[in-house]
Write an enzyme that holds these catalytic residues in place. Structure first.
Site, PDB file in Angstrom:
ATOM      1  N   LYS A 189       0.766  -1.177  -0.255  1.00 16.27           N
ATOM      2  CA  LYS A 189       0.067  -0.015   0.230  1.00 16.27           C
ATOM      3  C   LYS A 189       0.797   1.254  -0.065  1.00 16.27           C
ATOM      4  O   LYS A 189       1.543   1.488   0.844  1.00 16.27           O
ATOM      5  CB  LYS A 189      -0.877  -0.035   1.124  1.00 16.27           C
ATOM      6  N   GLY A 243       6.888   4.998   8.489  1.00 16.59           N
ATOM      7  CA  GLY A 243       5.819   6.050   8.605  1.00 16.59           C
ATOM      8  C   GLY A 243       6.049   6.733  10.147  1.00 16.59           C
ATOM      9  O   GLY A 243       7.010   6.425  10.887  1.00 16.59           O
ATOM     10  N   GLY A 248       3.031   3.286  13.802  1.00 19.28           N
ATOM     11  CA  GLY A 248       3.855   1.953  14.010  1.00 19.28           C
ATOM     12  C   GLY A 248       3.021   1.279  15.353  1.00 19.28           C
ATOM     13  O   GLY A 248       2.878   0.023  15.226  1.00 19.28           O
ATOM     14  N   GLU A 265      10.133   0.955  10.533  1.00 13.27           N
ATOM     15  CA  GLU A 265      11.109   2.124  10.249  1.00 13.27           C
ATOM     16  C   GLU A 265      10.339   3.608  10.716  1.00 13.27           C
ATOM     17  O   GLU A 265       9.372   3.901   9.667  1.00 13.27           O
ATOM     18  CB  GLU A 265      11.843   2.169   9.025  1.00 13.27           C
ATOM     19  N   CYS A 299      13.326  10.771   7.478  1.00 11.00           N
ATOM     20  CA  CYS A 299      13.265  10.318   8.884  1.00 11.00           C
ATOM     21  C   CYS A 299      14.840  10.544   9.492  1.00 11.00           C
ATOM     22  O   CYS A 299      14.852  10.464  10.908  1.00 11.00           O
ATOM     23  CB  CYS A 299      12.965   8.913   8.974  1.00 11.00           C
ATOM     24  N   GLU A 398       9.420  15.198  15.931  1.00 13.88           N
ATOM     25  CA  GLU A 398       9.682  15.319  14.575  1.00 13.88           C
ATOM     26  C   GLU A 398       8.885  16.311  13.605  1.00 13.88           C
ATOM     27  O   GLU A 398       7.489  16.162  13.563  1.00 13.88           O
ATOM     28  CB  GLU A 398       9.605  13.930  13.927  1.00 13.88           C
TER      29      GLU A 398
END
Ligand code: NAI
Ligand code: MG
Length: 496
Positions: A189, A243, A248, A265, A299, A398
């Site tokens: 996806k 993502g 997650g 990740e 990231c 982030e």
């Protein structure tokens, strides 16, 4: 201006035709018939409509993937598998300019990056993993002379892969390369913001000759949509996700149903540490690559820049001089160095972090707003805050945009402690001419990748992944083979 005119658009035929899901080797509409729009972030115009896949589409894809696994793909010789993956890499290179344009249109990133980073690394990643298909091995073990004991390395099975929008094509390659090399079948996806290159690569995979059902692509959303259907599917053996940290956690919870294997990740808040003995000009360039590459939507972005106090002012003046010369614009313009953010949502999120940083008392050194010269597009100026301390939100969370937090330091221990004072641990960098200091720091920083006197260097052979809340499992290199294979032990009785 060098913006590619419509007539020169190599991807215009693909853009013009109806987009379909790839299930069982066929391009089909979503069962629901629903579609959604994908937007060009530089112009805010609709680029294409793509099918909104859901649970029923995922079910169909999983069944097809299971059939392929038990059928032609599972039985295929490994050198044939390798040849197909090589062929995909060749087709990607053949269509490199077209794919680069499509990626730039959908994501916004500068065309030079799409062409020389995303497409180039995508092809290299497939090529690297094509090589692995013929090099998978088990072992014989001298455990007990009454038994002959050996291990077999087998595919995990049907794997679900959920990827983000920051490097759409490359994340697909990081996921497909090792999964296919190990003999798994895939339900992918792509992110809803950037579904186009995945679908085009699906076409190229069919052209390469992968058997039906080996690779399936379901475009759609996350919650209550295709993403959720993959993560809680009872007949998917493994999910790989890249993502947001919060997503997650949802994926891990959803995996509990059939205890599928998960690799994650997630985000980062990387420290980029410059000591006074560093090559300052190189470190300035590294700081820029570290935070502004891909508009900061990386990231492993070096979003916390730690500067030793004695060089702080010199560094800042060189840094802001260079930033002032950066060209921001439409990604298709060959001269563009920094494009728009991927979506309005991301642009607004970044602008809100800029407000938070101001309120928390950080000083704005440059940028700090959406640039006024662009009437359309989700642009954010390259932004630097000085006088940041490690407890401000801008140093902890982030931002995923072109926003750099500069934190001054004096001693080695102080900076090591501050660098590690984060819930993330994806990457970090150290700039120094002192070899001992570099090695000591490489060991001290709790993160999956450390760059010394460089930033954002990648190779398909070198593992990448997180410590702490940046996730688990290592992608790339031989480590990704571990993610996509199972070990079986076989005991043969030799007793008379
Ligand atoms: P996200 O994690 O929500 O989306 C990534 C992928 O997960 C997309 O394909 C999405 O459709 C899917 N997804 C979302 N919710 C899901 C669910 N409940 N179940 C299954 N799949 C689901 O990331 P988003 O919302 O696009 O970005 C938000 C923030 O996340 C960014 O600002 C950034 O901080 C971070 N992020 C980090 C990335 C990385 O490379 N580590 C990549 C993208 C975002
Ligand atoms: Mg989200």
């Amino acid at each position: 201006m060098a913006v590619v005119q419509e007539k020169e658009l190599l991807c215009k035929d693909f853009l013009a035709k109806p987009k379909k899901l790839l299930i069982d080797g066929k391009f089909v509409d979503a069962v629901s018939g629903k579609t959604f729009e994908t937007i060009n972030p530089a112009t805010e115009e609709v680029l294409a409509k793509v099918p909104e896949g859901g649970k029923e589409d995922v079910d169909k894809a999983v069944k097809a993937a299971r059939r392929a696994l038990d059928g032609p793909w599972g039985k295929m010789a490994t050198n044939e598998r390798a040849r197909l993956i090589y062929k995909l890499a060749e087709l990607i290179e053949k269509h490199a300019d077209e794919l680069a344009q499509l990626e730039t249109l959908d994501n916004g990133k500068p065309i030079t990056e799409s062409r020389y980073v995303d497409v180039a690394q995508t092809a290299e990643t497939y090529r690297y993993y094509a090589g692995w298909a013929t090099k998978l091995e088990g072992e014989t073990i001298n455990a007990n002379s009454n038994f002959f004991t050996y291990t077999l390395r087998e595919p995990v099975g049907v794997v679900g892969q959920i990827i983000p929008w920051n490097f759409p094509m490359l994340m697909q390659a990081w996921k497909w390369g090792p999964a296919l090399a190990c003999g798994n079948t895939v339900v992918l996806k792509p992110a809803e913001q950037t579904p186009l290159t995945a679908l085009r690569i699906g076409e190229l995979a069919m052209e390469a000759g992968f058997p039906d059902g080996v690779v399936n692509i379901i475009t759609g959303f996350g919650p209550d949509s295709a993403g959720e259907a993959i993560s809680n599917h009872m007949d998917i053996d493994k999910v790989a996700f890249t993502g947001e940290e919060a997503t997650g956690r949802i994926i891990v919870k959803a995996s509990a149903g059939n205890l599928k294997r998960v690799s994650l990740e997630l985000g980062g808040k990387a420290p980029n540490i410059v000591f006074a003995d560093a090559d300052i000009d190189a470190a300035v360039k590294g700081a820029i690559t570290g935070i502004f590459f891909n508009q900061g939507q990386v990231c492993c972005a070096g979003s916390r820049l730690f500067l030793e106090k004695s060089i702080h002012d010199e560094f800042m003046s060189k840094l802001t001089d260079r930033i002032a010369k950066m060209r921001q614009g439409h990604g298709l313009d060959e001269g563009t160095q920094i494009g728009p953010q991927v979506s309005k949502e991301q642009q607004q999120r970044i602008l809100s972090y800029i407000d938070i940083a101001k309120k928390e008392g950080a000083s704005l050194a440059c940028g700090g707003a959406a640039p006024s010269e662009h009437k359309k597009g989700y642009f954010v100026q390259p932004t630097v805050f000085t006088g940041v301390n490690n407890d401000m939100r801008i140093a902890k969370e982030e931002v995923f945009g072109p926003v750099l937090a500069v934190i001054p330091f004096t001693g080695m221990d102080e900076v090591a402690e501050a660098a590690n004072k984060t819930t993330f641990g994806l990457s970090g960098a150290v700039w120094t001419r002192d070899v001992k200091k570099a090695h000591k720091f490489a060991a001290r920083i709790k993160a999956g990748t450390i760059w010394v006197n460089c930033y954002n260097v990648f190779d398909p052979a070198v593992p990448f992944g997180g410590y702490k809340m940046s996730g688990y499992g290592r992608e790339l290199g031989k480590h990704s083979i571990e993610l996509y294979s199972n070990i079986k032990s076989v005991w043969m009785n030799l007793m008379d």
